[in-house]
Design an enzyme around this catalytic site. Structure first.
Site, PDB file in Angstrom:
ATOM      1  N   SER A   1       0.861  -1.189   0.000  1.00 53.87           N
ATOM      2  CA  SER A   1       0.000   0.000   0.000  1.00 53.87           C
ATOM      3  C   SER A   1       0.892   1.232   0.000  1.00 53.87           C
ATOM      4  O   SER A   1       2.044   1.178   0.454  1.00 53.87           O
ATOM      5  CB  SER A   1      -0.883   0.013   1.252  1.00 53.87           C
ATOM      6  OG  SER A   1      -1.506   1.273   1.430  1.00 53.87           O
TER       7      SER A   1
ATOM      8  N   TYR B   1      -2.737  -0.930  10.358  1.00 54.86           N
ATOM      9  CA  TYR B   1      -2.578  -1.126   8.920  1.00 54.86           C
ATOM     10  C   TYR B   1      -1.225  -0.582   8.459  1.00 54.86           C
ATOM     11  O   TYR B   1      -0.475  -1.256   7.737  1.00 54.86           O
ATOM     12  CB  TYR B   1      -3.719  -0.419   8.188  1.00 54.86           C
ATOM     13  CG  TYR B   1      -3.750  -0.655   6.700  1.00 54.86           C
ATOM     14  CD1 TYR B   1      -4.220  -1.855   6.173  1.00 54.86           C
ATOM     15  CD2 TYR B   1      -3.336   0.334   5.804  1.00 54.86           C
ATOM     16  CE1 TYR B   1      -4.269  -2.066   4.803  1.00 54.86           C
ATOM     17  CE2 TYR B   1      -3.382   0.131   4.427  1.00 54.86           C
ATOM     18  CZ  TYR B   1      -3.846  -1.073   3.941  1.00 54.86           C
ATOM     19  OH  TYR B   1      -3.887  -1.271   2.586  1.00 54.86           O
TER      20      TYR B   1
END
Length: 255
Positions: free
Chosen positions: A143, A156
């Site tokens: 990401s 995350y």
């Protein structure tokens, strides 16, 4: 077709980016092992699409946080196809919370799938390649948040930041075995994980103002990069992250 004769395992391939990658690899000639949670009907849809392209496919359900399920992914894949050449670690989850409210259960939920599951599935795949004395490709779907802060999603960010360093470290350790490993770092992509964003005009307007290409990405934008990294064209690329974000990473500010 650049992946003719290859077998790929794509985690989290019942929907979104994982589904697009699985189908794209099949279009390039690969047979594909589809992984997702047990009972996810999207996995069967992915399977049908791949088989309609004339490629073979297999669905193996399980929980990536469970190491026994990870080993079964490899053993069932090898039992059906004889080998696995490409591993795409795509499955991932997120859970939003203020840092001071994050529970141990929240932490374990995100880190066990995004990092622990990826780590040990990759280990099982590498051991398969070592046992069969073959080279291979590992592709992690990371990401932009392996670089970019994402307030209220600390678990995350921690998992994706760890994937960045794991990729760099394993690139060196696995290179003598002829195994490459690279990350793809998507930005804002039109997938189910972004449902809240897609349904909020105000949030969408604020985000698009920070994306120079002025649109969200499509799963296919990521799948094309995965197909490249899985092919011989990327044989001399390892330990790097390819960012697929329309320019977001270098033009972003919190609103």
């Amino acid at each position: 077709m650049k992946l003719e004769g290859k077998v790929a395992l794509v985690t989290g391939s019942a929907q979104g980016i994982g589904q697009a990658i699985a189908i794209r690899l099949a279009k390039e000639g690969a047979d594909v092992i589809i992984d997702d949670r047990l009972g996810n009907t999207g996995a069967q849809e992915t399977c049908k699409e791949i088989e309609s392209l004339g490629r073979k496919s297999l669905v193996v359900g399980g929980d990536l946080a469970n190491l026994a399920d990870n080993r079964r992914l490899i053993t069932e894949g090898v039992s059906n196809f004889g080998k696995i050449d490409i591993l795409v670690n795509n499955a991932g989850v997120e859970k939003g919370a203020d840092f001071w409210n994050v529970t141990e259960a929240d932490y374990d939920f995100v880190l066990n799938i995004n990092l622990k599951g990826t780590y040990f599935l990759t280990q099982d795949f590498v051991n398969h390649l070592r046992d069969t004395k073959r080279t291979g490709k590992i592709i992690n779907v990371s990401s932009v948040h392996e670089e970019l802060p994402f307030p209220h999603f600390s678990t995350y960010c921690a998992s994706k930041g760890a994937l960045k360093m794991l990729c760099r470290d394993l690139a060196i350790e696995l290179a003598p075995l002829g195994i490459t490993i690279n990350n793809i770092a998507p930005g804002a992509i039109e997938t189910p994980i972004n449902t809240k964003l897609l349904n909020s005009p105000d949030l969408m307007k604020a985000l698009l103002s920070n994306i120079p290409l002025n649109r969200l990405g499509k799963p296919g934008d990521v799948a094309g990069v995965a197909a490249f990294l899985a092919s011989e064209d990327a044989d001399y690329i390892t330990g790097t992250t390819i960012v697929v974000d329309g320019g977001l990473l270098w033009d972003y500010s919190e609103q």
